[in-house]
Design an enzyme around this catalytic site. Structure first.
Site, PDB file in Angstrom:
ATOM      1  N   GLU A 263     -34.508 -21.727  59.652  1.00  0.00           N
ATOM      2  CA  GLU A 263     -33.515 -22.128  58.861  1.00  0.00           C
ATOM      3  C   GLU A 263     -34.105 -23.479  58.235  1.00  0.00           C
ATOM      4  O   GLU A 263     -34.234 -24.501  59.056  1.00  0.00           O
ATOM      5  CB  GLU A 263     -32.139 -22.222  59.663  1.00  0.00           C
ATOM      6  CG  GLU A 263     -31.193 -22.719  58.279  1.00  0.00           C
ATOM      7  CD  GLU A 263     -29.687 -23.151  59.301  1.00  0.00           C
ATOM      8  OE1 GLU A 263     -29.484 -24.290  59.017  1.00  0.00           O
ATOM      9  OE2 GLU A 263     -29.540 -22.669  60.143  1.00  0.00           O
ATOM     10  N   CYS A 300     -26.160 -28.037  57.315  1.00  0.00           N
ATOM     11  CA  CYS A 300     -26.773 -27.105  56.558  1.00  0.00           C
ATOM     12  C   CYS A 300     -26.291 -26.231  55.415  1.00  0.00           C
ATOM     13  O   CYS A 300     -26.597 -25.874  54.473  1.00  0.00           O
ATOM     14  CB  CYS A 300     -27.626 -26.124  57.495  1.00  0.00           C
ATOM     15  SG  CYS A 300     -26.746 -25.401  58.749  1.00  0.00           S
TER      16      CYS A 300
END
Length: 506
Positions: A263, A300
């Site tokens: 990620e 995020c």
């Protein structure tokens, strides 16, 4: 409760110290020394993990569920110590760390419940047809099996939920894969205490000690040694685009390439449609400001971009966002490096052609204050750099001419973790034009909300097309994340006495 770190690695059930040490850089309080990892320690941990896989990969689901529960129990038993050192190392408030600890243990217990059901194994059976013409069909059975030892890199922004016992570790252990964790140097004390809980659980459940190892610190060669070790069969990573891409390329260049579940970055754009802005623009502005500055913007899923159609309501929206952000006080960022990167990202956006400064202030060392900028759809489309993530509380308003240019902006996006629509019923026509685009751009599409808040459930998708993640078909949150560390195996005419237990139970 104060607990001084022992400063050692965990290698196959043993605390291992090295002569070389590194000092932590806490946001507050005393620094502590920790052993520095080496490629030699990586090799030792990977060898133990491969040996452990020969038994751990064939444990029952109930045995693995018991291990996950034992890890959760061990973390909760160390709750006070984890919160104390976690707060000192990261600057995160106690309430946030307590909540993240609950999410971490809840995730472990959810995965334990999930694997007991057995549905994730996707067991299938095509019975033999010996009389079929022109050729008989054999008996075919299929199920998902663990892939082998997994390397996990801890994240900087989640010292618990995406770190030593976070989602990647929990998913791999649930699948039947031993884990070697590279701890993040931003919070080595927190990682160490969690590793203590895992090692204790592995021992109490009588699992092979190589089922789990933790390696702290070390230079770049330690991470490279981990992802290139031939015994590692997959990698889980949460971090920067530059660092993640480098490791991803190493995985791809191996003689035996392996999956890299990274990620890497996302700006999580929001599309505010006209009727919604006219009806409740000020409320959306307040909600965006709160989401943008939550945890100093160090999520995020932080929604960094708002796209609106030009008009008086959009101008009022910008003023409302500025008013909501102005009183937000400085917040401590997780590391000096993250704070420095935020300042550089702020300057990059500020100095871009066509960008107007709506709110900015000076960031002091490790502290961050919110910033707000504005640009046009034309300037956005002409400058790809404006679509790059700035990790921190920075918002950019993109004002487009009309719905057609809003669609064009959506099409220009790189892969995202999330895309958001704010809409009312009369916005449906434009929303229908956007939805097919947003669905191809993000792993999660949401309406009339804010993406900072990722539920750990069966249905959650936390991933997306590159650069949000390196594998668009996977998620790093939720029970589906276990599937990353499994592969299908077909058993053709295999005698029942040789079946894995899970196949016999189908």
């Amino acid at each position: 409760m104060t607990q001084l770190p022992h400063g050692s690695h965990w290698i196959a059930g043993e605390k291992v110290a090295t002569a070389a040490r590194f000092a932590s850089s806490p946001a507050q309080g005393a620094s502590h020394d920790f052993s520095v990892g080496t490629p030699e320690l990586v090799a030792r941990a990977c060898a133990a993990a491969e040996d452990a896989f020969r038994t751990y990969g064939w444990t029952s689901r109930s045995e693995r569920a018991a291990l996950l529960h034992a890890i959760a129990d061990g973390i909760e038993a160390r709750a006070e110590a984890i919160t104390a050192i976690g707060s000192a190392e990261t600057g995160l408030p106690e309430a946030r760390l307590n909540g993240e600890r609950g999410r971490t243990t809840g995730q472990l217990r959810l995965f334990a419940q999930h694997i007991l059901k057995g549905e994730y194994l996707d067991r299938r059976h095509d019975p033999a047809q010996p009389d079929r013409l022109p050729a008989a069909r054999p008996d075919l059975r299929m199920m998902q099996r663990p892939i082998g030892p997994v390397a996990v890199f801890g994240a900087s922004n989640f010292p618990l939920a995406f770190s030593v016992a976070g989602g990647d570790t929990a998913a791999a252990l649930a699948a039947g894969c031993p884990v070697v964790v590279k701890g993040h140097s931003a919070h080595p004390g927190t990682g160490e205490i969690v590793a203590d809980a895992i090692a204790e659980a592995v021992a109490s459940c009588k699992m092979h000690p190589g089922t789990f190892s933790l390696i702290q610190g070390g230079r770049r060669d330690v991470g490279e040694a981990l992802v290139t070790d031939p015994r590692i069969r997959a990698v889980g990573f949460t971090g920067s685009l530059v660092g993640g891409r480098a490791l991803f390329d190493l995985c791809a260049r191996r003689p035996d390439p392996i999956p890299f579940f990274g990620e890497l970055g996302s700006v999580n754009p929001m599309f505010l449609l006209p009727a919604a802005v006219a009806a409740r623009g000020s409320r959306i502005a307040e909600g965006w400001a709160a989401s943008l500055t939550l945890g100093a913007g160090q999520f995020c899923t932080n929604p960094g971009i708002a796209v609106l159609i030009e008009g008086p309501e959009t101008e009022a929206f910008a003023k409302a966002v500025r008013a909501a952000l102005t009183p937000v006080a400085a917040q401590v960022m997780l590391t000096d490096g993250i704070a420095d990167a935020y300042r550089k990202g702020h300057d990059r956006v500020r100095d871009s052609t066509g960008v107007r400064d709506l709110l900015t202030s000076v960031c002091d060392r490790r502290n961050a204050t919110p910033s707000l900028f504005a640009t046009t759809g034309d300037d956005w489309l002409a400058n790809h750099a404006l679509s790059e993530e700035v990790f921190g509380p920075l918002g950019l308003i993109v004002t487009v001419r009309d719905g057609a240019q809003m669609v064009e902006v959506a099409q220009s996006l790189a892969g995202q973790l999330t895309c958001t629509l704010h809409l009312d019923d009369s916005d449906t026509t434009l929303a229908r034009r956007l939805m097919p685009i947003l669905e191809t751009k993000a792993g999660r599409v949401l309406a009339n909300g804010f993406p900072t808040g990722v539920e750990v459930t069966d249905t959650m998708v936390h991933g997306g097309p590159y650069p949000a993640s390196t594998n668009f078909g996977a998620t790093s949150v939720g029970t589906l994340s276990i599937r990353r560390f499994l592969r299908p195996v077909c058993y053709q005419n295999i005698p029942r006495a040789l079946w894995p237990d899970d196949l016999a139970d189908a």
